[in-house]
Scaffold this motif. Sequence first.
Motif, PDB file in Angstrom:
ATOM      1  N   GLN A  41      14.468  -1.790   4.445  1.00  0.00           N
ATOM      2  CA  GLN A  41      14.311  -0.658   3.747  1.00  0.00           C
ATOM      3  C   GLN A  41      12.757  -1.161   2.997  1.00  0.00           C
TER       4      GLN A  41
ATOM      5  N   ASN B 191      10.300  -2.302   4.602  1.00  0.00           N
ATOM      6  CA  ASN B 191       9.070  -1.819   5.323  1.00  0.00           C
ATOM      7  C   ASN B 191       9.019  -0.441   5.285  1.00  0.00           C
ATOM      8  N   CYS B 192      10.106   0.364   5.097  1.00  0.00           N
ATOM      9  CA  CYS B 192       9.974   1.816   5.183  1.00  0.00           C
ATOM     10  C   CYS B 192       9.265   2.028   3.746  1.00  0.00           C
ATOM     11  N   GLN B 193       9.529   1.618   2.516  1.00  0.00           N
ATOM     12  CA  GLN B 193       8.804   1.937   1.527  1.00  0.00           C
ATOM     13  C   GLN B 193       7.609   1.131   0.942  1.00  0.00           C
TER      14      GLN B 193
ATOM     15  N   MET C  41      14.488   7.864   5.161  1.00  0.00           N
ATOM     16  CA  MET C  41      15.482   7.028   5.526  1.00  0.00           C
ATOM     17  C   MET C  41      16.763   7.926   5.526  1.00  0.00           C
TER      18      MET C  41
ATOM     19  N   TYR D 196       4.296   4.034   7.969  1.00  0.00           N
ATOM     20  CA  TYR D 196       4.542   2.377   7.912  1.00  0.00           C
ATOM     21  C   TYR D 196       4.544   2.042   9.327  1.00  0.00           C
TER      22      TYR D 196
ATOM     23  N   ALA E 298      17.079   1.447   7.616  1.00  0.00           N
ATOM     24  CA  ALA E 298      15.626   1.354   8.174  1.00  0.00           C
ATOM     25  C   ALA E 298      15.675   2.260   9.370  1.00  0.00           C
TER      26      ALA E 298
ATOM     27  N   SER F 263      15.288   5.905   9.637  1.00  0.00           N
ATOM     28  CA  SER F 263      14.039   6.196   9.238  1.00  0.00           C
ATOM     29  C   SER F 263      13.372   6.250  10.756  1.00  0.00           C
ATOM     30  N   ILE F 264      13.429   5.384  11.518  1.00  0.00           N
ATOM     31  CA  ILE F 264      12.516   4.875  12.739  1.00  0.00           C
ATOM     32  C   ILE F 264      13.203   5.813  13.782  1.00  0.00           C
TER      33      ILE F 264
END
Length: 678
Positions: free
Chosen positions: A406, A408-410, A426, A458, A487, A490-491
Amino acid sequence: MKKNARHLTIDMHTFKIYLVLLLVLATGTAFRGERQAEDYDIVIYGGTSAGIIAGYTAKQMGRSVIVIEPTNHIGGLTTGGLGATDIGNKYAVTGLAKDFYRRLGTHYGKFEQWLFEPAVAGKIFDQYIARARLEIIKKHRLETTVLAGKAIKEIVVKNPDTGAERKIAGKVFIDATYEGDLMAKAGVSYAVGREANAEYNETINGVQLMHGHQMPDGIDPYKIPGDPASGLLWGVSPDVLQPAGSGDDKLQAYNFRICLTNNPENRLPIVKPERYDAAKYELLVRLFAAQPEKRKLTDYFAWSRMPNQKTDINNKGGFSTDMIGMNHGYADAGYERREAIIRDHVDYTKGLLYFFANDPRVPEEIRDEIKDWGYPKDEYTDNGHWTPQLYLREVRRMKGAYVMTQANCQGKEIVKDGIGMAAYTMDSHNCQRIVIEKDGKKMVKNEGNVEVGGFSPYPISYRSLTPGENECTNLLVPVCLSASHIAYGSIRMEPVFMALGQSSAVAASMAVDKETSVQKVDIKALQKELKDNPLADGSPAEILVDDQDKALVSVTGDWKVVKGGVYGPTALEAQPGPDASIRFTPAAIGKGTYDVYVYFSVLPGVSDQVSLRVSDGRKVKRHTIRKADIVIEGQTRGKWHLVGTATVKKGEIPYVEYTTEGANGRIIADAVIWKARM
């Protein structure tokens, strides 16, 4: 003389015996009936979008490559019904992934296209396959993996219909499957389900009872309302709700992305499935009663329109195409059990469509609406016009050299070894449908849905594609990569998988070239290759100038930073009033003719027209963009708009300049592309 001839005959006979023995010794397997391994530089298991792009890239880099697909279907979800591309932010779509959507644009007569038909996506992948002369074998499942120390030496794959086996050896292997089967058989550590928040210091992992795609309060879970002894309705789990943020092994729901058409000339009827069971939809009947105001298909389905009168239908609301809780155990199941789970999803989904069209308990308006739709004759012609690809949103996730989380996402933790980007919210679909008690009453609730966004694109760490070096030294995993559950939410988008497939292929080629492990690949050299050769064929990269490129953007007047709904992390905006301008200039550009595009964001309050000055370095032409001419398709609020061409001579510097002339609202200056004409 005869004696000598007889002696010569004996010698020749002996020689033949020796020759046969030598051949047997050389093969070492002749009497056992075993075949020699076919040898390749790079072996790719999984013909998903990531696998095809990886194979194309590796071939373009001069490697011997084979792609092995365990089913008859290639392209994964991209050719399997997911035509409404999950983007997040177009800035994150790079390299061959971007080229794929540009090729779709060419097909549909546009610059790029994000909404498309499954068969058209298949034709685009066929272009890559044909150009690279990429070798693909279909319907060969992974049986065994042979290791040599910490490296995969070879794999054995088998056709389940014929029983024929093939032994495939390689220097580097890429697992491009949604399931991560090669990764698992290589002994690499992986996770299934949801981590507890505490494991990676996250806040939205694990058990989450939120409001999205939720059942309204008060819907009774029992076959006989109010009577627990009658048993739970189909689809409701007896499991007890665990504390928020706690971990488990439950998977977010799978479904099919459904392609239907309302073109009578291309339409086949929605018929009653062989194993139809109306009892599966009793909870839906109670949902109709709980929300009588919802009497449209779009109240119960995400009904996205694709070109040529087709759809990409996805889950929406409390009861829809997601078969919640019915995929648990899929990750580590054998092939037969997986096939049964997929078959159950087919029965449920086809039954759901039939139920909506025919059951008298469905609101009449909805029944009338869905009767205009049917299966397209020109899609999935080898599979009864139904997609063969279940949407496996999440199966296994590698525990690799680096775990994306999380943070990394934010943007709270930014890696320096980025080899691709993600930008999507996410997003986790529901994991279970359970009974809770509220205000003294038992009711049904869905658990597991999370949708948290609002962050910039990101980078994804290269280390998240590699196992720990102590586990496997020649495997890359671009799909079941190393990430926490939230995470990964999101990916896990198709454009990202394509980009990571390309990155994996370049890294694999470098590892082969340097005779080193995938963990020791030169990251800076990898990043440079991806930047300088984005299409993997040596063609020049388009020149992009974003508002973040401060040295290339000169500002006059009052411009402020704006976030959200733009290309990349930010854009710049000016209000109507005193003259203000902003100029985008490429850092380096060769002589030639370029098509010039600007990114136009249709945000609230944007001016009805935008005035630009477009220069080729000598002459300046004025161009006006009218908001009314910009048609936005797909998930983002902006699109590239052609503003002219620039024929640049040696030493000349073109530019694009936004002005506030004639503006009656916000002017958004975002990004400019100079794309060389080939």
